[in-house]
Write an enzyme that holds these catalytic residues in place. Structure first.
Site, PDB file in Angstrom:
ATOM      1  N   GLY A  11      -7.444  20.195  39.550  1.00 40.39           N
ATOM      2  CA  GLY A  11      -8.781  20.783  39.413  1.00 40.39           C
ATOM      3  C   GLY A  11      -9.693  20.412  40.572  1.00 40.39           C
ATOM      4  N   ARG A  15     -18.252  18.844  40.061  1.00 39.78           N
ATOM      5  CA  ARG A  15     -19.422  18.032  39.757  1.00 39.78           C
ATOM      6  C   ARG A  15     -19.451  16.693  40.503  1.00 39.78           C
ATOM      7  NH1 ARG A  15     -18.495  18.668  33.448  1.00 39.78           N
ATOM      8  NH2 ARG A  15     -16.444  19.270  34.254  1.00 39.78           N
ATOM      9  N   ALA A 394     -17.066 -27.193  67.118  1.00 38.24           N
ATOM     10  CA  ALA A 394     -18.021 -26.150  66.709  1.00 38.24           C
ATOM     11  C   ALA A 394     -18.273 -25.174  67.842  1.00 38.24           C
ATOM     12  CB  ALA A 394     -19.329 -26.806  66.283  1.00 38.24           C
TER      13      ALA A 394
HETATM   14  C1  UD1 Z   1     -10.237  19.323  28.962  1.00 43.56           C
HETATM   15  C2  UD1 Z   1      -9.818  19.956  27.608  1.00 43.56           C
HETATM   16  C3  UD1 Z   1     -10.787  19.498  26.524  1.00 43.56           C
HETATM   17  C4  UD1 Z   1     -10.800  17.974  26.458  1.00 43.56           C
HETATM   18  C5  UD1 Z   1     -11.123  17.361  27.839  1.00 43.56           C
HETATM   19  C6  UD1 Z   1     -10.884  15.857  27.791  1.00 43.56           C
HETATM   20  C7  UD1 Z   1      -8.738  22.124  28.050  1.00 43.56           C
HETATM   21  C8  UD1 Z   1      -8.914  23.598  28.060  1.00 43.56           C
HETATM   22  N1  UD1 Z   1      -9.815  21.386  27.713  1.00 43.56           N
HETATM   23  O1  UD1 Z   1     -11.529  19.817  29.283  1.00 43.56           O
HETATM   24  O2  UD1 Z   1     -10.399  20.029  25.273  1.00 43.56           O
HETATM   25  O3  UD1 Z   1     -11.760  17.550  25.500  1.00 43.56           O
HETATM   26  O4  UD1 Z   1     -10.218  17.899  28.846  1.00 43.56           O
HETATM   27  O5  UD1 Z   1     -11.274  15.244  28.981  1.00 43.56           O
HETATM   28  O6  UD1 Z   1      -7.673  21.654  28.328  1.00 43.56           O
HETATM   29  N2  UD1 Z   1      -6.656  20.821  35.881  1.00 43.56           N
HETATM   30  C9  UD1 Z   1      -5.593  21.280  36.618  1.00 43.56           C
HETATM   31  N3  UD1 Z   1      -5.452  22.633  36.812  1.00 43.56           N
HETATM   32  C10 UD1 Z   1      -6.317  23.539  36.322  1.00 43.56           C
HETATM   33  C11 UD1 Z   1      -7.425  23.055  35.559  1.00 43.56           C
HETATM   34  C12 UD1 Z   1      -7.569  21.693  35.365  1.00 43.56           C
HETATM   35  O7  UD1 Z   1      -4.760  20.506  37.095  1.00 43.56           O
HETATM   36  O8  UD1 Z   1      -6.102  24.746  36.547  1.00 43.56           O
HETATM   37  C13 UD1 Z   1      -6.797  19.376  35.649  1.00 43.56           C
HETATM   38  C14 UD1 Z   1      -8.075  18.774  36.206  1.00 43.56           C
HETATM   39  O9  UD1 Z   1      -7.883  18.321  37.533  1.00 43.56           O
HETATM   40  C15 UD1 Z   1      -8.341  17.611  35.243  1.00 43.56           C
HETATM   41  C16 UD1 Z   1      -7.705  18.065  33.948  1.00 43.56           C
HETATM   42  O10 UD1 Z   1      -6.832  19.125  34.272  1.00 43.56           O
HETATM   43  O11 UD1 Z   1      -7.707  16.409  35.678  1.00 43.56           O
HETATM   44  C17 UD1 Z   1      -8.734  18.521  32.928  1.00 43.56           C
HETATM   45  O12 UD1 Z   1      -9.491  19.586  33.482  1.00 43.56           O
HETATM   46  P1  UD1 Z   1     -11.052  19.653  33.299  1.00 43.56           P
HETATM   47  O13 UD1 Z   1     -11.527  20.865  34.014  1.00 43.56           O
HETATM   48  O14 UD1 Z   1     -11.667  18.360  33.618  1.00 43.56           O
HETATM   49  O15 UD1 Z   1     -11.104  19.968  31.717  1.00 43.56           O
HETATM   50  P2  UD1 Z   1     -12.252  19.601  30.732  1.00 43.56           P
HETATM   51  O16 UD1 Z   1     -13.314  20.652  30.815  1.00 43.56           O
HETATM   52  O17 UD1 Z   1     -12.649  18.195  30.933  1.00 43.56           O
END
Ligand code: UD1
Ligand code: MG
Length: 427
Positions: A11, A15, A394
């Site tokens: 991801g 933020r 020193a």
């Molecule tokens: C996700 C969960 C949510 C949970 C939360 C916990 C889903 C849809 N939602 O939300 O239910 O409460 O985590 O922290 O799963 N990532 C990828 N590829 C992508 C998208 C994301 O590798 O295409 C990775 C991100 O880098 C991250 C993780 O997946 O490490 C979670 O993604 P993030 O966008 O942070 O999901 P949340 O909105 O936090």
């Protein structure tokens, strides 16, 4: 049963507002977020897959250089957490064991918790287990929705939730255990009919229920552990939580921490009994400190430091990649880097190991044998060895090896001009 881990790290981390560093490579006390997650699984899984996407090259080289058993799998474009996990399907086509799924931005979860989670999965004969916890403020997390008989129904993301669903305080931690053979087909069936237009990993819960699989939640008591990092504010908060946990561990084991509010010590530091850590000390990375040592106030250990028993590392002393043997004192205002100090060595205030050559960009070593005494304000220009018992006067600038029991001084002779000031004033 074989266990493999899949860690989501593709991801964007929008933020975090960082142009140079992908989210999972931001650090807490000298270790990356992804490093924490990999360290927590490496002792009990046979292989780790890290899903990479944004800043893929940096994350790939971090994994390659530090974790021999881990593979990276590229996800482009990033179409959601379900899409991310589906990237390992070709790698695990004939695999029938367990898959533990984690997020690279959740560094506080402990190894013991993950092991308990997997044991729970096995003991329930579960096919899909999700980790959940209760948050007073569940905003931004996926909510765990249950049937009237309390069994799991589905997970609903904040952006898709109705007001009643938003009131639910049980949230998805983003950690799952799957019987891969039974669940792998779900990834072909995920849909994007949700508020974010993404393939949600969370939809495997309702998919599993529809397939009559055994789907369970493991409720984690200590909700701090699943604190996810999405912003720099979260990063600072997580660092505080991690530090508090580490300091408590050291104090329980017999280390005095004079002021826990101003002391920072990394998870990968070992400290012996009866050592005292004085205020405003910052210890990052991997280090080992012996028994009965005094560290600080205002000391900075930067990793790769080994301090044996009865050593003093005093005020405003910085130490990096160095071994300090027992009964040695580095009292004040010194820099000790790429060095080995023997026993009963004394380092005068303001001593520097000049380890870096800016022309060649090379670092060299300083070796001080047992009983060496270095006078205040000396510069030891590495590579250099000072043999047993030798003294440096020193203000020495030492550029050559010094033999045992010798005295090295580089001072120009002291001149005293009697009444010089008076003469100037009377002119
Ligand atoms: C996700 C969960 C949510 C949970 C939360 C916990 C889903 C849809 N939602 O939300 O239910 O409460 O985590 O922290 O799963 N990532 C990828 N590829 C992508 C998208 C994301 O590798 O295409 C990775 C991100 O880098 C991250 C993780 O997946 O490490 C979670 O993604 P993030 O966008 O942070 O999901 P949340 O909105 O936090
Ligand atoms: Mg997240």
């Amino acid at each position: 049963m074989d266990i493999k881990a899949v860690i989501l790290a593709a991801g964007k981390g929008t933020r975090m507002k960082s142009e140079t560093t992908p989210k999972v490579l931001h650090e807490i006390m000298g270790k990356t977020l992804l490093g924490y997650v990999l360290d927590n699984v490496k002792n009990f899984v046979s292989e780790e897959f890290v899903i990479v996407g944004h800043h893929a090259e940096e994350v790939e080289s971090f994994v390659k250089n530090n974790y021999k058993n881990a593979k990276t799998v590229l996800q482009t474009p990033q179409l959601g957490t379900g899409h991310a996990v589906s990237m390992v399907c070709p790698e695990l086509e004939n695999y029938e064991g367990l898959v533990l799924i984690l997020c690279g931005d959740t560094p506080l979860v402990r190894e013991e918790t993950l092991k308990e989670f997997v044991e729970f999965h096995k003991s329930q004969n579960s096919d899909i287990t999700v980790m959940s916890t209760i948050f007073d403020n569940p905003t931004n997390y996926g909510r765990i929705i249950r049937e009237s008989n309390n069994s799991l129904k589905c997970i609903v993301e904040e952006k898709d939730a109705t007001p009643e669903q938003k009131a639910v305080k049980e949230v998805n931690a983003g950690i799952y255990c799957l019987n891969w053979g039974k669940v792998k087909n779900s990834f072909k069936e995920l849909k994007t009919n949700n508020a974010q237009g993404e393939y949600y990993l969370t939809d495997i819960i309702s998919w599993g229920k529809a397939q009559n699989l055994n789907v369970n939640a493991y409720i984690l008591d200590n909700s701090d552990e699943i604190y996810g990092i999405n912003s720099r504010i979260n990063l600072a908060e997580a660092t505080k939580m991690m530090n508090r946990r580490n300091l408590e561990k050291y104090m329980i084991n017999g280390v005095t921490i004079v002021d826990p509010d101003s002391t920072w010590i990394s998870e990968d530091t070992e400290i012996g009994q009866d050592t005292i850590i004085y205020p405003a000390t910052y210890i990052e990375g991997k280090n080992k400190i012996g028994k009965n040592c005094k560290i600080g106030p205002c000391a900075h250990l930067r990793g790769g430091v080994e301090v044996c028993d009865n050593v003093k590392v005093g005020n405003f002393v910085e130490v990096k990649k160095a071994k300090i043997n027992s009964n040695t004192n580095v009292g004040h205002l010194s820099y000790i880097g790429d060095a080995e100090l023997g026993e009963h060595v004394n380092i005068g205030a303001g001593t520097i190991t000049a380890n870096y050559n800016p022309l060649t960009k090379e670092k060299s070593k300083t070796i001080l044998k047992d009983n060496v005494k270095i006078g205040s304000n000396s510069v030891l220009v590495a590579p250099i060895t000072i043999e047993e018992g030798a003294n440096v006067g020193a203000g020495g600038i030492i550029t050559k090896n010094i033999p045992s029991w010798a005295l090295a001084i580089t001072r120009s002779p002291l001149k005293v001009l009697e009444n010089w000031v008076k003469k100037q004033l009377n002119r």
